[in-house]
Design an enzyme around this catalytic site. Structure first.
Site, short mmCIF file in Angstrom:
data_model
loop_
_atom_site.label_atom_id
_atom_site.label_comp_id
_atom_site.label_asym_id
_atom_site.label_seq_id
_atom_site.Cartn_x
_atom_site.Cartn_y
_atom_site.Cartn_z
N LYS A 295 0.78 -1.03 -0.17
CA LYS A 295 0.12 0.15 0.05
C LYS A 295 0.85 1.29 -0.01
O LYS A 295 1.93 1.03 0.38
CB LYS A 295 -0.91 0.02 1.31
CG LYS A 295 -0.33 0.60 2.51
CD LYS A 295 -1.36 0.34 3.71
CE LYS A 295 -1.38 1.62 4.38
NZ LYS A 295 -0.24 2.10 5.00
N HIS B 228 -6.49 -0.78 6.40
CA HIS B 228 -6.57 -1.79 7.35
C HIS B 228 -7.87 -1.81 8.28
O HIS B 228 -8.42 -2.69 8.72
CB HIS B 228 -5.55 -1.28 8.59
CG HIS B 228 -3.98 -1.05 8.06
ND1 HIS B 228 -3.60 -2.11 6.92
CD2 HIS B 228 -3.06 -0.40 8.13
CE1 HIS B 228 -2.17 -1.58 6.78
NE2 HIS B 228 -2.12 -0.76 7.40
N LYS C 216 -2.99 8.24 15.84
CA LYS C 216 -1.77 8.39 16.27
C LYS C 216 -1.53 9.14 17.54
O LYS C 216 -2.38 9.95 17.81
CB LYS C 216 -0.57 8.86 15.23
CG LYS C 216 -0.38 8.05 14.14
CD LYS C 216 0.73 8.20 13.36
CE LYS C 216 0.96 7.29 12.07
NZ LYS C 216 0.94 5.90 12.17
C1 BG6 Z 1 0.90 1.04 8.29
C2 BG6 Z 1 0.93 2.51 8.51
O1 BG6 Z 1 0.46 0.84 7.13
O2 BG6 Z 1 0.59 0.58 9.73
C3 BG6 Z 1 1.39 3.31 9.88
O3 BG6 Z 1 1.40 3.43 7.28
C4 BG6 Z 1 1.13 2.29 10.86
O4 BG6 Z 1 1.26 4.42 9.62
C5 BG6 Z 1 1.00 0.79 10.78
O5 BG6 Z 1 1.96 2.79 12.07
C6 BG6 Z 1 0.61 0.35 11.96
O6 BG6 Z 1 0.78 -1.11 11.85
P1 BG6 Z 1 1.04 -1.99 13.12
O7 BG6 Z 1 1.11 -3.52 12.62
O8 BG6 Z 1 2.00 -1.54 13.78
O9 BG6 Z 1 -0.39 -1.97 13.80
#
Ligand code: BG6
Length: 459
Positions: free
Chosen positions: A151, A243, A339
């Site tokens: 992505k 996600h 965040k």
């Molecule tokens: C990524 C995003 O796809 O997923 C990030 O670009 C984010 O901004 C990350 O921090 C979160 O992934 P995980 O696996 O740490 O929850």
């Protein structure tokens, strides 16, 4: 599962010196090799623009990546020496040489011509690489050829369609593996098992029983050094469209007719298509200000490196969705991601209706709550079902307690998402990857919000 000898191949990583390759892809390849999940003759061909790098110097980089991920130094070195290679590709003219190197490695290692082209690249660069691969015919191979795309898959519906059209110019959809790493997480896959391998939840999974569903992906980290990308993306594009929407689709979808990629993707797309168009009054955008995380001072978003002082990029989004189908009509789905929130927590919470009559309320009961099923995806993977129980004593005081299941307690540490995904790519299983239609449908859901200039709430 273990990749069979007939699917042994070479994985060609574009952007092999980047953070994703170092932090996730190379460690996963080492681990799969160390666990014997990939055939021993699997080759990793790192591709980069850097003409100063060669097999030896890149192997040091690969060894460090594996070592950081837990490989003992000797094992990491052995893996890098026996499996990892480097090829400079600095211009279109270098693709013919790349093809020759692939063939030479296949011959040396007795590989049947199976190739994974992994694009671990910024979005502006990937299309050029796909064109160049197609121009020299690397989209076809003596075995199979697969293309892995990370992505973002576009930044709106039009650009997603454009990207898909370009990929399809050279690669069939069955060759394309779009990665949403959330689908590789054990706990996300467990959502399907939880729903469809247990008969007791399905009768509860609907508007008659459920009051609302909350999907929360909270992060405590800030934007870090990724402002160059994030300023153009924001939380809606970075997290919600992919996600969080995947979690939403897996929670809301109907039972698939089979446990295969086509059936599961079809049900996810149906759920997304039944979502009522989102209106701005059902969305909140936020941007983090300076504060403290676990006692440590942290800067506000606008004070992060490379962020504009007047940035309008959202770092938090909360959306209320509704689904117009028989199962979910009238049940709000609340999707939130942000965040620099107080703690890292990814959770799907299903709140059930309260009992129709509060029988025990007359007895002065305190703390009487609705049943809540919390599927905790990370950290502390597992689930908890909150139920009302009688507090010991003379009266009928009802208190809420939880039944728990902890993944780690039951199974120990879980595999990394990238291990699962890379293994599936070699096996040719697309179940955990995003179909072109899925990504376009997800973009069309959020399209009305992409053009609006949102009010940003500081937090
Ligand atoms: C990524 C995003 O796809 O997923 C990030 O670009 C984010 O901004 C990350 O921090 C979160 O992934 P995980 O696996 O740490 O929850």
């Amino acid at each position: 599962m273990t990749v069979s000898e007939k699917d042994a191949g070479i994985i060609i990583i574009f952007g092999a010196t980047g953070d994703l390759a170092h932090g996730k892809i190379l460690p996963a390849l080492w681990k799969l090799w160390a666990d014997g999940d990939l055939p021993a003759n699997t080759a990793v061909l790192a591709v980069g623009r850097d003409t100063a790098l060669n097999d030896d110097s890149f192997r040091k980089h690969a060894r460090d990546a594996a070592h950081k991920a837990g490989a003992p130094a000797g094992v990491a070195s052995h893996w890098a020496k026996s499996c990892v290679f480097y090829q400079t590709v600095a211009s279109d003219a270098d693709y013919a040489a790349l093809g020759e190197r692939i063939v030479a490695l296949e011959r040396e290692r007795g590989l049947p011509g199976n190739r994974v082209f992994y694009l671990s690249l910024p979005p502006a660069v990937s299309p050029k690489v796909v064109d160049a691969l197609g121009a020299v015919g690397l989209n076809k191979s003596p075995g199979w050829a697969r293309l892995v795309v990370e992505k973002p898959f576009g930044r709106d519906l039009a650009s997603a369609r454009e990207l898909n059209a370009l990929l399809h110019r050279y690669f069939g959809e069955e060759q394309i593996y779009r990665i949403d790493h959330y689908l590789g997480k054990e706990t996300v896959q467990n959502l399907l098992v939880f729903r469809f391998a247990n008969s007791i939840f399905e009768p509860l999974w609907n508007r008659q029983q459920v009051e609302c569903v909350k999907i929360m992906v909270a992060e405590d980290i800030g934007v870090g050094s990724r402002a160059g990308y994030y300023e153009q993306a924001g939380a809606l594009r970075d997290m919600i469209q992919n996600h969080v929407t995947q979690l939403f689709a897996l929670t809301a979808m109907e039972a698939p007719v089979d446990f295969d990629a086509a059936a599961i993707r079809a049900e996810k797309i149906k759920a997304l298509k039944s979502t009522r168009p989102i209106t701005p009054d059902n969305v909140v955008f936020g941007q983090y200000e300076a504060g403290e995380i676990q006692g440590e001072p942290v800067p506000g978003y606008r004070d992060e490196p490379d962020v504009a002082k007047d940035s309008r990029t959202e770092t938090l989004v909360a959306i209320r969705l509704e689904i117009d189908n028989w199962r979910w009509q009238g049940v709000p789905f609340l999707l939130t991601t942000g965040k620099r929130l107080a703690e890292r927590q990814t959770e799907i919470a299903i709140r059930f209706h309260k009992p129709p009559i509060a029988l025990f309320a007359k007895l002065g009961t305190q703390g009487f709550e609705a049943n809540l099923l919390r599927l905790r995806l990370q950290p502390n993977e597992g689930f908890a079902l909150q139920i009302g129980v009688k507090a010991p004593g003379d009266d009928f005081a009802v208190v809420t307690r939880a039944l728990h299941f902890e993944y780690e307690e039951a199974f120990g540490a879980l595999p990394e998402a990238y291990e699962t995904l890379i293994e599936n790519i070699f096996e040719g299983d697309q179940t955990l990857f995003v179909h072109a239609d899925e990504t376009e449908t997800a973009w069309s859901m959020y399209e009305p919000l992409l053009k609006a200039a949102p009010t940003l709430h500081p937090y």
